[in-house]
Motif scaffolding. Structure first.
Motif, short mmCIF file in Angstrom:
data_model
loop_
_atom_site.label_atom_id
_atom_site.label_comp_id
_atom_site.label_asym_id
_atom_site.label_seq_id
_atom_site.Cartn_x
_atom_site.Cartn_y
_atom_site.Cartn_z
N TYR A 175 0.83 -1.21 0.00
CA TYR A 175 0.00 0.00 0.00
C TYR A 175 0.87 1.26 0.00
CZ TYR A 175 -4.75 -1.82 0.50
OH TYR A 175 -5.96 -2.41 0.27
N GLU A 176 1.94 1.23 0.77
CA GLU A 176 2.85 2.39 0.77
C GLU A 176 3.43 2.61 -0.62
OE1 GLU A 176 5.39 3.58 4.07
OE2 GLU A 176 4.75 1.72 5.06
N PHE A 198 -9.74 -0.83 -2.05
CA PHE A 198 -9.24 0.37 -2.73
C PHE A 198 -10.32 1.44 -2.87
CE2 PHE A 198 -6.79 -3.27 -4.43
CZ PHE A 198 -5.58 -2.94 -3.85
N ALA A 199 -11.52 1.18 -2.41
CA ALA A 199 -12.61 2.15 -2.54
C ALA A 199 -12.45 3.28 -1.54
CB ALA A 199 -13.96 1.46 -2.33
N LEU A 200 -13.00 4.42 -1.88
CA LEU A 200 -13.00 5.58 -0.99
C LEU A 200 -14.31 5.61 -0.21
CD1 LEU A 200 -11.54 8.20 -3.49
CD2 LEU A 200 -10.36 7.09 -1.59
N ARG A 232 -3.98 3.02 -8.98
CA ARG A 232 -3.19 2.87 -7.76
C ARG A 232 -3.38 1.48 -7.16
NH1 ARG A 232 -5.49 8.09 -6.51
NH2 ARG A 232 -4.02 9.67 -7.16
N GLY A 233 -4.61 0.97 -7.27
CA GLY A 233 -4.89 -0.39 -6.79
C GLY A 233 -4.09 -1.43 -7.56
N ILE A 234 -4.01 -1.28 -8.88
CA ILE A 234 -3.22 -2.21 -9.70
C ILE A 234 -1.76 -2.16 -9.27
CG2 ILE A 234 -2.35 -2.63 -12.03
CD1 ILE A 234 -5.15 -1.70 -13.04
N ALA A 235 -1.23 -0.95 -9.11
CA ALA A 235 0.17 -0.81 -8.68
C ALA A 235 0.38 -1.45 -7.31
CB ALA A 235 0.57 0.67 -8.65
N SER A 280 10.53 -2.44 -10.11
CA SER A 280 9.15 -2.89 -10.06
C SER A 280 8.42 -2.50 -11.34
CB SER A 280 8.43 -2.24 -8.88
OG SER A 280 9.03 -2.63 -7.68
N VAL A 281 7.34 -3.22 -11.61
CA VAL A 281 6.48 -2.86 -12.73
C VAL A 281 5.77 -1.57 -12.38
CG1 VAL A 281 4.45 -3.59 -14.06
CG2 VAL A 281 6.14 -5.28 -13.33
N ARG A 282 5.69 -0.67 -13.31
CA ARG A 282 5.00 0.61 -13.10
C ARG A 282 3.73 0.63 -13.95
NH1 ARG A 282 8.04 1.58 -9.24
NH2 ARG A 282 10.08 2.47 -9.47
N VAL A 283 2.67 1.15 -13.39
CA VAL A 283 1.40 1.27 -14.11
C VAL A 283 1.18 2.74 -14.39
CG1 VAL A 283 -1.08 0.89 -14.01
CG2 VAL A 283 0.48 -0.75 -12.95
#
Length: 173
Positions: free
Chosen positions: A84-85, A120-122, A141-144, A167-170
């Protein structure tokens, strides 16, 4: 929770009618150490006490699930916190939520492995409501975060980083 109530006149306009029958759909979110069978027994006992004479009450239980509690100190949960960080740039806030999602306890017992719930919902996304929404930036952000989680778990299992060392970047397109 009262999920629905039905009874009486359903057409347009009002009617001063006392319905011959009514139904209500209820659901119960259990907390750790609650037993669904005991909750059913308590609800039945309560109805026996409060339903007036001459009124017939029928209770049908459609399903039950044991509550689940996930220990936030497990290594896999710490991997999720680090993910998450990486995905959101901030440490997560652990919430007690979703304790009666039937599949969680089932998977935990069948697989004999911890289950990680990552939301990941607000707060204003209206989860499970008719106007539920989910913003695309949260999705990205959730995918990342999920990618970072898999990398954290792999690393803790002794797998090396990717050959590129990054790392993989989205990115949004």
């Amino acid at each position: 929770s009262v999920n629905g109530v039905d009874g009486g006149y359903q057409g347009p306009g009002g009617k001063g009618v006392i319905p011959a029958h009514a139904t209500a759909k209820l659901s119960f979110r259990l907390v750790p150490a609650q037993d669904p069978a005991r909750v059913e027994e308590l609800v039945r006992d309560h109805l026996r006490r409060v339903v007036p004479r001459g009124v017939k009450a029928e209770l049908q239980f459609r399903g039950a699930a044991l509550p689940a509690e996930i220990d936030r100190n497990l290594p896999v949960m710490q991997a999720a916190a680090r993910a998450y960080e990486a995905g959101f740039g901030r440490a997560p806030v652990f919430l007690r939520s979703g304790g009666t999602i039937p599949v969680v306890n089932f998977l935990s017992e069948v697989l004999a492995a911890p289950v990680v719930l990552m939301g990941f919902a607000l707060p204003d996304d209206g989860m499970h409501a008719p106007n539920e929404k989910f913003h695309l930036p949260q999705l990205m952000r959730g995918i990342a975060t999920v990618i970072a989680f898999f990398e954290e778990v792999a690393r803790s299992a002794g797998y090396p980083k990717q050959a590129t060392g990054s790392s993989v970047r989205v990115r949004r397109s």
